[in-house]
Design a protein around this motif. Structure first.
Motif: not given
Length: 384
Positions: A223-241
C-alpha cells in the motif's frame, strides 16, 4: 504535455522477522560478470536453467545475467521495472506499474502487439495484453523468487518467435519436501509530497508427507501513498490547438491530493508431489491484483524545482487503473537419468481496466470552444 513521474522516498524504516524453527535455502549473488567468493576462497557456483537444463552460469554459451533472491534483496528491488534499469542492454518503456514493455539490445516492436522480448514465469510464456498497452506485459512481484534470468540476443530456438531481442525468465522457489520454512518481512517508508507506505511479505513452506508432498505459500501486500495532486477546473495550455483552448482559471476549483496511490495483493501457491524418486508433479496458482488511483504522470513540471507534482484537469474524471491476473500451471517432470522429460500446461487470465481522461483530446479533435467531460475506459481481457 503529460510527463511520467517516479516515486521519490524520503526515508526507509523497515526490517525482517523470520519465524523460528525454520531454515532458509542458500542463496548466491547474481551476475555472470561478478561472482562473490565464498569464505573458503572458492567462487560460488550459480546454477541456471537458461538452456532448459541445469548448468553452471559460467558454462552457458550465452550473454546472460542472473539475479538470485539474495541479490534482489541486497539491491532492494521489488519489481522488474527497477531491476531492468540495472541491466546493460535492457530498455524499459513504462507508463506505470503493469504498463511496461521491454526491449533488449535495441530490438523493439514498432507496432502491433507482438513483443520482441520473451517473458516467462518458470516454463510458462507470458503474452502481452494486446489492448491499448500493445506489448505491455504483467509486472510480477519478485518476492521469494529463486532467480531472475535475462538472456540477451535472439532466443528463438528455445523460446519462440517473440524472443527476437532476448528473454526474461522469473524462476520461482519450489516447495521443499524435507524442511519447514517460513519468513515474514515488513517494510515502511515515506514518500516526498505524499504519505506513508507499507509493504508486507510472507512465505511458508510445509511438508505434508515427508519426502513426498510439500506446500509453499507466498503472499505480498503493498500500500503506497500517491505523490501527485490533481488540480480540478484548470488545464495546461496547448498553443498548437486550433482554435486555442479556453483560458484556464488561475486557481483550481478543488484539489485531489495524492491521486496516484498504488495497492498490490499477490498470492502464489505451489504443491509439489513426488510420486517416486524420479517423477514429480507440481501444480501452482499465482493470483496478483494491482490497483492504482490514477496515472503516475503530471502536466505542470514543478517537480523540476522540488515542488509538488500536479495533474491539471478540467473535470475530476476518474483514471483509476487495475490489473489482475490468475496464472495456473501444472508441471510434470520425469528424471530419465541421462536427461529429463518435462511437461508443462498453463492457463492465464488477465483483466485490465485502463481509463484515460480524454476531455482535452476531444476538444483537440472536435473543437467546441469549451471542455466536455470524456473518458476512454477499455476493459481488456486476455486468456492464454
Amino acid at each position: 504535455m503529460r510527463i511520467p513521474a517516479k516515486r521519490r522516498r524520503l526515508g526507509l524504516a523497515g526490517g525482517a522477522v523470520f519465524l523460528s524453527a525454520m531454515t532458509c535455502a542458500p542463496f548466491a549473488p547474481a551476475e555472470q560478470a561478478a561472482v562473490t567468493a565464498e569464505p573458503s576462497g572458492t567462487l560460488e557456483d550459480i546454477i541456471v536453467t537458461a538452456e532448459k537444463r541445469s548448468e553452471s552460469l559460467e558454462k552457458v554459451p550465452l550473454s546472460i545475467v542472473a539475479y538470485t533472491s539474495e541479490s534482489l534483496a541486497e539491491l532492494g528491488v521489488q519489481d522488474f521495472n527497477t531491476l531492468a534499469a540495472r541491466i546493460p542492454g535492457v530498455t524499459l518503456n513504462s507508463a506505470g506499474p503493469g504498463r511496461s514493455s521491454y526491449s533488449i539490445r535495441g530490438v523493439a516492436s514498432v507496432g502491433g502487439n507482438a513483443p520482441t522480448t520473451g517473458l516467462y514465469v518458470d516454463e510458462t510464456p507470458i503474452l502481452p495484453s494486446g489492448g491499448d498497452g500493445a506489448t505491455a506485459s504483467i509486472d510480477p512481484d519478485l518476492y521469494d523468487l529463486a532467480r531472475v534470468e535475462v538472456l540477451r540476443g535472439p532466443q528463438g530456438t528455445l523460446y519462440g518467435a517473440s524472443s527476437m531481442g532476448g528473454t526474461v525468465r522469473f524462476i520461482t522457489n519450489q516447495p521443499n519436501l524435507t524442511k519447514v520454512e517460513g519468513a515474514v518481512k515488513v517494510e515502511g517508508s515515506d514518500t516526498q509530497h505524499g504519505g506513508g507506505n507499507v509493504r508486507l511479505d510472507a512465505m511458508y513452506n510445509m511438508p505434508l508427507i515427508e519426502d513426498r508432498v510439500a506446500l509453499r505459500i507466498v503472499g505480498t501486500y503493498k500500500d503506497f501513498s500517491g505523490f501527485i495532486d490533481r488540480y480540478i477546473g484548470v488545464w495546461a495550455p496547448n498553443p498548437g490547438a486550433q482554435p486555442a483552448y479556453p483560458v484556464s482559471p488561475a486557481q483550481p476549483s478543488s484539489i485531489v491530493r495524492d491521486v496516484n496511490t498504488e495497492k498490490l495483493y499477490s498470492l502464489r501457491t505451489l504443491l509439489k508431489i513426488a510420486v517416486n524418486d524420479a517423477f514429480t508433479i507440481t501444480p501452482s496458482v499465482w493470483v496478483q491484483d494491482l490497483q492504482m488511483g490514477g496515472p503516475p504522470d503530471y502536466d505542470v513540471p514543478t517537480g523540476q524545482t522540488g515542488g509538488p507534482l500536479i495533474q491539471a484537469r478540467p473535470f475530476n474524471v476518474s483514471e483509476a487503473y487495475s490489473d489482475r491476473f490468475v496464472l495456473s500451471n501444472i508441471t510434470m517432470n520425469y528424471d530419465l537419468g541421462w536427461g529429463s522429460l518435462l511437461s508443462t500446461t498453463s492457463y492465464m487470465r488477465r483483466q485490465e481496466t485502463t481509463p484515460d481522461d480524454e476531455t482535452e483530446a476531444l476538444e483537440d479533435n472536435i473543437p467546441q470552444g469549451q471542455f466536455v467531460p470524456n473518458v476512454y475506459a477499455p476493459i481488456v481481457t486476455t486468456e492464454s
